[in-house]
Structure formats: C-alpha cells, structure tokens
Design an enzyme around this catalytic site. Structure first.
Site, short mmCIF file in Angstrom:
data_model
loop_
_atom_site.label_atom_id
_atom_site.label_comp_id
_atom_site.label_asym_id
_atom_site.label_seq_id
_atom_site.Cartn_x
_atom_site.Cartn_y
_atom_site.Cartn_z
N GLY A 15 41.01 47.35 29.39
CA GLY A 15 41.41 47.12 28.23
C GLY A 15 40.20 47.59 27.37
O GLY A 15 40.36 48.15 26.26
N ARG A 89 48.32 45.26 46.09
CA ARG A 89 48.68 44.87 44.81
C ARG A 89 49.69 43.82 44.92
O ARG A 89 49.53 42.84 43.80
CB ARG A 89 49.44 46.09 44.08
CG ARG A 89 48.46 47.19 43.96
CD ARG A 89 49.11 48.36 43.15
NE ARG A 89 48.19 49.65 43.03
CZ ARG A 89 48.14 50.45 43.91
NH1 ARG A 89 48.89 50.50 44.92
NH2 ARG A 89 47.31 51.51 43.68
N HIS A 176 55.16 51.68 42.51
CA HIS A 176 53.44 51.66 42.57
C HIS A 176 53.00 50.88 43.60
O HIS A 176 52.12 49.84 43.60
CB HIS A 176 52.88 51.22 41.13
CG HIS A 176 51.43 51.46 41.19
ND1 HIS A 176 50.93 52.72 41.29
CD2 HIS A 176 50.31 50.79 40.77
CE1 HIS A 176 49.62 52.85 41.03
NE2 HIS A 176 49.24 51.37 40.63
N1 APR Z 1 46.08 36.42 28.70
C1 APR Z 1 45.39 37.51 28.16
N2 APR Z 1 44.40 37.86 28.90
C2 APR Z 1 44.08 37.44 30.49
C3 APR Z 1 44.91 36.35 30.51
C4 APR Z 1 45.87 35.88 29.92
N3 APR Z 1 46.68 34.75 30.21
N4 APR Z 1 44.58 36.02 31.83
C5 APR Z 1 43.52 36.91 32.23
N5 APR Z 1 43.40 37.74 31.26
C6 APR Z 1 42.30 38.73 31.07
C7 APR Z 1 40.96 38.21 31.78
O1 APR Z 1 40.34 37.52 31.04
C8 APR Z 1 40.40 39.58 31.83
O2 APR Z 1 39.39 39.85 30.93
O3 APR Z 1 42.75 39.71 31.73
C9 APR Z 1 41.59 40.61 31.86
C10 APR Z 1 41.93 41.59 33.13
O4 APR Z 1 40.73 42.41 33.30
P1 APR Z 1 39.85 42.72 34.55
O5 APR Z 1 39.83 41.36 35.33
O6 APR Z 1 38.62 43.36 34.12
O7 APR Z 1 40.95 43.62 35.16
P2 APR Z 1 41.21 45.29 35.09
O8 APR Z 1 40.44 46.04 35.87
O9 APR Z 1 41.34 45.58 33.45
O10 APR Z 1 42.77 45.41 35.65
C11 APR Z 1 43.74 44.39 34.83
O11 APR Z 1 45.46 46.02 35.71
O12 APR Z 1 45.49 47.78 37.25
C12 APR Z 1 45.84 46.47 37.11
O13 APR Z 1 45.48 45.48 39.20
C13 APR Z 1 45.02 45.57 37.79
O14 APR Z 1 46.41 43.54 37.15
C14 APR Z 1 45.16 44.35 36.97
C15 APR Z 1 45.02 44.63 35.59
#
Ligand code: APR
Length: 321
Positions: A15, A89, A176
C-alpha cells in the site's frame, strides 16, 4: 476536470509503495486506508513531504475511515497478512478471507461504482470472495498476479540471455500459486522465440530445454524466494509496480493486453472461476479476454492450474468463508 481518485485498502508494504508511485507518476488523488490508527496518515504525510522534490500536486490522504472511499474510481486492495518463510499463499486463506469480507462490504457501501484490483493472497480466492460479497459486475473486479509473474519470467529470461528486458514478451497464465503456467512457446525477444536463442547460445537443444525449465521453476517460486530472504513478509515493490501498470491502462483507457486474474465465463473451457488470462484493460475494467491457442502440454498445465483454483474456492466454501 477532476483527477481520478484511487483508494488503497491496506496501508502496509505494498500500500505504501502504491501511494508513492501514484504520487510520483501523478496518476490521481490517493486515499490510503488501514485499520491501524495513525499509520496510513503517517505514510501519506511522509510521501507528501517529498512533493517539493518529486513535484507532484496530487493529494494523499491517510485514513482509518471507510467514508473517505466515497467517489473512488479505482480501489486497490492489499489488506491482509503477507506470507512468512515456509508458508504457501494458501495458508493465508482463513485470515485473509475474514479481512476481505469486511473490506468488500465497505467498498460496496462507499465506492459502489469503482473498479477493484485485488492483490491480497491467496489471490484467486480473494478475488472470488470480493466479487461474491460486493455483487459488483465481473468486469469491475479482478486481480493482480499475472503482470508480476510475467515480469518475473521476463526478467529471468533477460538475465539469462544478457539482453534488455524491454524487448522481452513473456506471459504467465493460470492461478497465482505453484501451478502457474509460464508460456514458454510464446516467450520471445522482439519476436524471436526465446527457445531459439537459448538453443543458439548453448548449441544443444537438451541443454536449452534444461535452462528454460530452470527459468520456469524460478518464476513459479519467485514469490517464495523473496519471502525467504526478507523473512518478515513478502514481495512489495514488484507487486505495487504491477498493479500500477494495470491502473494506468484503466485510467488512460489504454487497452493494454495484460495477464489478469479475470472471471471466465466459458473461455478456456472454464465457467464461473477467476483465472489468470490475457485481458484487455480499459476504462471499463476487463473489456475483453483473449483466448490463445494452447497445445496439448500447455492445456494440461492450464487445467492443472485451474483445478488448483477450484480446490481453493471449494476450501473457502467448505470452511464457510
Ligand atoms: N482492513 C484494512 N486493512 C487491514 C485489515 C482490514 N481489515 N486487516 C489488516 N489490514 C492491513 C494491515 O494493518 C497492514 O497494514 O493490511 C496491511 C497489509 O500490509 P502488510 O502486512 O505490509 O502486507 P503487504 O506486504 O502489503 O501484503 C499485503 O498482498 O501480496 C499480498 O500476500 C500479500 O496478502 C498480502 C497482501
């Protein structure tokens, strides 16, 4: 004319990079949503403070309120846990399905006309679930996986041949997961089949085949290779870049032909499942799916991959997700 509004659900690793790329490329105004208090606000402030250097005027808003999604043209979803070393995954299914449920309900409530790109894993299941809960038309709900998997494949080919990746066309279809299907026969360097160049390089057809098998295997396992090195999470720069390519094709109505996790309604002999296939992305989302001719071997690999997607979706149903 107003700028496109792009909402990012999940303000974690992917994000954050998405928000930065949107600002640097001046694609539109971005809203970064996360459930963690102050976190998306902090990221947006940090990115926005580079405006004097990067020279962008688009706005960035970090938020913990879904109401800020109102008026979004595009929603990109990364909410959910990433993998840790040793995880597949699919191990993320239960946790991320529960997160996706609440995300889908809120996107439906506040951004009912948006086009939705999903990145959260397990991708094929998460896209299916989002569409089911939101009830959005299939052309407006799809997933990012194939662009990244194809970029990985192209990169490995470029390294192997010692040529620019800009001239490589390589596509990965299917789900994927480990069953994804890198299309060897169609891979080319400005029209020259990659296999032909490998055979010339090694002057040995068997050796060329062996090298290609290694490239294919590395492509399939590329996400895991990054996870193993990072130890704390999964790939985030390359997934973000890939979703940005899809976003550009939509907001500029470019109609790029990209591998997209798209809903199949009979194409490739599949009905009612989301699978990675070449699709035309434009202002309406998935505007067309291209059916390419697969030989017997490729068809068998594609069927195997589709079966893996079907199993994942069946698991979701069985678990009541
Ligand atoms: N609503 C919104 N955001 C949420 C929620 C929710 N209910 N639950 C968790 N999150 C947020 C977390 O707080 C975190 O900041 O989602 C974000 C995920 O970010 P990361 O843990 O850094 O993961 P990231 O590497 O960005 O990957 C996200 O994409 O490629 C896929 O497998 C990966 O499923 C994962 C996703």
């Amino acid at each position: 004319m107003r700028r496109p509004k792009i909402a990012l659900i999940g303000g974690g690793q992917i994000g954050g990079v998405l928000a930065q790329l949107i600002a640097q490329k001046k694609l539109g105004d971005a809203v970064l949503f996360d459930i963690i208090q102050d976190f998306p606000q902090g990221k947006c402030l940090d990115i926005a403070e580079a405006a004097g250097v990067d020279k962008f005027d688009v706005s960035l808003k970090g938020t913990n309120s879904y109401e800020d999604l109102q008026g979004s043209d595009i929603v990109i979803i990364t909410a959910g846990l990433p993998r840790k070393p040793g995880m597949s995954r699919d191990d993320l299914l239960v946790t991320n399905a529960n997160i996706m449920r609440s995300v889908a309900e809120n996107v439906k409530k506040y951004a009912a006309d948006s086009i939705v790109i999903i990145i959260s894993n397990p991708l094929d299941a998460m896209v299916t679930l989002f569409q089911k809960i939101s009830g959005f038309p299939h052309n407006r709900v799809f997933g990012q996986a194939g662009v990244l998997d194809s970029s990985r494949f192209a990169t490995f080919i470029a390294w192997e041949l010692g040529v620019s990746v800009k001239n490589i066309n390589a596509q990965v279809l299917g789900g994927h997961g480990d069953t994804m299907v890198p299309l060897v026969r169609y891979a080319n360097v400005n029209g020259i089949p990659v296999m032909e160049l490998l055979e010339r390089k090694y002057k040995d057809a068997a050796k060329a085949k062996e090298v290609m098998t290694q490239l294919v295997e590395r492509t399939k396992m590329a996400g895991g290779e990054v996870v193993k090195l990072l130890k704390t999470g999964s790939a985030f720069y390359s997934p973000a870049s890939s979703a940005i390519q899809m976003t550009e094709s939509i907001i500029y109505d470019e109609k790029q032909v990209l591998p997209v996790c798209a809903y199949l309604d009979g194409e490739y002999g599949v009905k009612g499942y989301y699978v990675g296939v070449p699709a035309v992305l434009g202002s309406k989302g998935v505007e067309k799916i291209f059916e390419i001719t697969l030989n017997e071997e490729e068809s068998a690999l594609m069927d195997n991959s589709v079966n893996a997607v079907k199993t994942l979706v069946a698991d979701m149903d069985r678990l009541g997700l």
